[in-house]
Design a protein around this motif. Sequence first.
Motif, PDB file in Angstrom:
ATOM      1  N   HIS A  75       0.830  -1.143  -0.147  1.00 58.71           N
ATOM      2  CA  HIS A  75       0.031   0.178  -0.026  1.00 58.71           C
ATOM      3  C   HIS A  75       0.941   1.004  -0.043  1.00 58.71           C
ATOM      4  CE1 HIS A  75      -2.889   3.016   1.326  1.00 58.71           C
ATOM      5  NE2 HIS A  75      -3.981   2.170   0.897  1.00 58.71           N
ATOM      6  N   LEU A  76       0.845   1.829  -1.156  1.00 58.34           N
ATOM      7  CA  LEU A  76       1.897   2.801  -1.327  1.00 58.34           C
ATOM      8  C   LEU A  76       1.800   4.035  -0.106  1.00 58.34           C
ATOM      9  CD1 LEU A  76       4.464   3.535  -2.880  1.00 58.34           C
ATOM     10  CD2 LEU A  76       3.058   4.716  -4.480  1.00 58.34           C
ATOM     11  N   ALA A  77       0.613   4.675  -0.287  1.00 55.76           N
ATOM     12  CA  ALA A  77       0.556   5.693   0.844  1.00 55.76           C
ATOM     13  C   ALA A  77       1.200   5.407   2.054  1.00 55.76           C
ATOM     14  CB  ALA A  77      -0.779   6.283   0.878  1.00 55.76           C
ATOM     15  N   TYR A  78       0.959   4.289   2.710  1.00 57.23           N
ATOM     16  CA  TYR A  78       1.633   3.695   4.053  1.00 57.23           C
ATOM     17  C   TYR A  78       3.174   3.567   3.757  1.00 57.23           C
ATOM     18  CZ  TYR A  78      -3.181   3.080   5.927  1.00 57.23           C
ATOM     19  OH  TYR A  78      -4.249   3.373   6.524  1.00 57.23           O
ATOM     20  N   LEU A  79       3.467   2.773   2.809  1.00 56.22           N
ATOM     21  CA  LEU A  79       4.876   2.585   2.504  1.00 56.22           C
ATOM     22  C   LEU A  79       5.840   4.065   2.387  1.00 56.22           C
ATOM     23  CD1 LEU A  79       6.992   0.242   1.718  1.00 56.22           C
ATOM     24  CD2 LEU A  79       6.748   1.103  -0.825  1.00 56.22           C
ATOM     25  N   VAL A  80       5.024   5.066   1.842  1.00 54.06           N
ATOM     26  CA  VAL A  80       5.859   6.265   1.601  1.00 54.06           C
ATOM     27  C   VAL A  80       5.959   6.872   2.973  1.00 54.06           C
ATOM     28  CG1 VAL A  80       5.467   8.787   0.704  1.00 54.06           C
ATOM     29  CG2 VAL A  80       5.383   6.807  -0.625  1.00 54.06           C
ATOM     30  N   ARG A 136       8.335  13.713   0.363  1.00 58.56           N
ATOM     31  CA  ARG A 136       9.709  14.358   0.025  1.00 58.56           C
ATOM     32  C   ARG A 136      10.940  13.604   0.245  1.00 58.56           C
ATOM     33  NH1 ARG A 136       7.339  18.968   2.130  1.00 58.56           N
ATOM     34  NH2 ARG A 136       8.784  18.836   3.948  1.00 58.56           N
ATOM     35  N   TYR A 137      10.768  13.223   1.462  1.00 62.92           N
ATOM     36  CA  TYR A 137      11.633  12.041   2.173  1.00 62.92           C
ATOM     37  C   TYR A 137      11.690  10.960   1.272  1.00 62.92           C
ATOM     38  CZ  TYR A 137      14.355   9.470   5.401  1.00 62.92           C
ATOM     39  OH  TYR A 137      15.226   8.708   6.074  1.00 62.92           O
ATOM     40  N   PHE A 138      10.699  10.018   0.732  1.00 59.82           N
ATOM     41  CA  PHE A 138      10.450   8.922   0.225  1.00 59.82           C
ATOM     42  C   PHE A 138      11.087   9.188  -1.246  1.00 59.82           C
ATOM     43  CE2 PHE A 138       8.712   5.159  -2.113  1.00 59.82           C
ATOM     44  CZ  PHE A 138       9.221   4.281  -1.181  1.00 59.82           C
ATOM     45  N   GLN A 165      -2.650  -4.088  -6.255  1.00 58.81           N
ATOM     46  CA  GLN A 165      -1.473  -3.087  -5.471  1.00 58.81           C
ATOM     47  C   GLN A 165      -0.773  -2.315  -6.373  1.00 58.81           C
ATOM     48  OE1 GLN A 165       0.830  -5.742  -2.835  1.00 58.81           O
ATOM     49  NE2 GLN A 165      -0.939  -6.988  -3.206  1.00 58.81           N
ATOM     50  N   VAL A 166      -0.752  -2.794  -7.866  1.00 56.32           N
ATOM     51  CA  VAL A 166      -0.236  -1.848  -9.045  1.00 56.32           C
ATOM     52  C   VAL A 166      -1.256  -0.761  -9.110  1.00 56.32           C
ATOM     53  CG1 VAL A 166       0.283  -1.967 -11.439  1.00 56.32           C
ATOM     54  CG2 VAL A 166       1.065  -3.720 -10.051  1.00 56.32           C
ATOM     55  N   SER A 167      -2.464  -0.904  -8.877  1.00 57.18           N
ATOM     56  CA  SER A 167      -3.306   0.134  -9.194  1.00 57.18           C
ATOM     57  C   SER A 167      -3.194   1.168  -8.166  1.00 57.18           C
ATOM     58  CB  SER A 167      -4.765  -0.294  -9.055  1.00 57.18           C
ATOM     59  OG  SER A 167      -5.131  -0.800 -10.451  1.00 57.18           O
ATOM     60  N   ASP A 168      -2.959   0.595  -6.804  1.00 57.92           N
ATOM     61  CA  ASP A 168      -2.627   1.574  -5.725  1.00 57.92           C
ATOM     62  C   ASP A 168      -1.517   2.386  -6.068  1.00 57.92           C
ATOM     63  OD1 ASP A 168      -2.965   2.236  -2.845  1.00 57.92           O
ATOM     64  OD2 ASP A 168      -0.885   1.405  -3.159  1.00 57.92           O
ATOM     65  N   MET A 169      -0.531   1.744  -6.370  1.00 55.75           N
ATOM     66  CA  MET A 169       0.930   2.454  -6.668  1.00 55.75           C
ATOM     67  C   MET A 169       0.579   3.706  -7.728  1.00 55.75           C
ATOM     68  SD  MET A 169       3.625   2.527  -9.017  1.00 55.75           S
ATOM     69  CE  MET A 169       3.327   1.184 -10.019  1.00 55.75           C
ATOM     70  N   TYR A 215       4.574  -0.918   7.413  1.00 56.22           N
ATOM     71  CA  TYR A 215       6.016  -0.383   7.438  1.00 56.22           C
ATOM     72  C   TYR A 215       6.632   0.483   8.584  1.00 56.22           C
ATOM     73  CZ  TYR A 215       3.594  -1.470   3.033  1.00 56.22           C
ATOM     74  OH  TYR A 215       2.869  -2.316   2.096  1.00 56.22           O
ATOM     75  N   SER A 216       5.969   0.768   9.561  1.00 59.31           N
ATOM     76  CA  SER A 216       6.226   1.771  10.591  1.00 59.31           C
ATOM     77  C   SER A 216       7.790   1.395  11.196  1.00 59.31           C
ATOM     78  CB  SER A 216       5.456   1.592  11.624  1.00 59.31           C
ATOM     79  OG  SER A 216       5.351   0.486  12.434  1.00 59.31           O
ATOM     80  N   HIS A 217       8.095  -0.243  11.300  1.00 62.54           N
ATOM     81  CA  HIS A 217       9.342  -0.364  11.494  1.00 62.54           C
ATOM     82  C   HIS A 217      10.545  -0.666  10.369  1.00 62.54           C
ATOM     83  CE1 HIS A 217       7.496  -4.233  10.889  1.00 62.54           C
ATOM     84  NE2 HIS A 217       8.430  -4.643  10.678  1.00 62.54           N
ATOM     85  N   PHE A 218      10.235  -0.397   9.313  1.00 58.28           N
ATOM     86  CA  PHE A 218      10.884  -0.158   7.966  1.00 58.28           C
ATOM     87  C   PHE A 218      11.893   0.702   7.989  1.00 58.28           C
ATOM     88  CE2 PHE A 218       8.463  -3.588   5.514  1.00 58.28           C
ATOM     89  CZ  PHE A 218       8.225  -4.655   6.591  1.00 58.28           C
TER      90      PHE A 218
END
Length: 152
Positions: A61-66, A132-134, A106-110, A72-75
């Motif tokens: 889920h890209l928004a959460y990944l970014v 900006r960070y990602f 998930q591709v659609s999400d991205m 992703y909180s611990h990545f």
Amino acid sequence: MIIIKRLNIFIDESGDFGFVKGSSDLYAVSFTLHESSNSIENELKYLNKKLDELNYDGMIHLAYLVAKRGDYSHFDLERRKSIFWAINPKVERRIEFDHTKKRLFQVSDMLTVIDKLDYKRKNNIFFTKAERYFFNGKDFRHIINLLKNKRI
């Protein structure tokens, strides 16, 4: 004899409708299409191999990944970017829908998130700190250029 082809259509959205205070002004929708008779087994194997190498088998889920939220909180940034690059742009054509992994969704999400960010860039709307960070400017321009040839 009539041959009926099956078209898989996946739709995803990003943003919100803006009905509450603090809502985003942006709302985007993406469609991912796949004709079932076209084998994309190699692309799916490639994607899952890359994710296995990263020891990640969850949903992307890209928004959460970014934003470094949820799963992703611990990545760290490097691992999150590696997950992103596994799904975009190295899978050259498309990714098969897999009922257990839902990779095509998930591709659609991205794509939805990338389109929303591209709109922000074109209209001089500030990226969030996490965005900006990602995505540094060079990476983001590279992603947009890679996706140009994949649009219909």
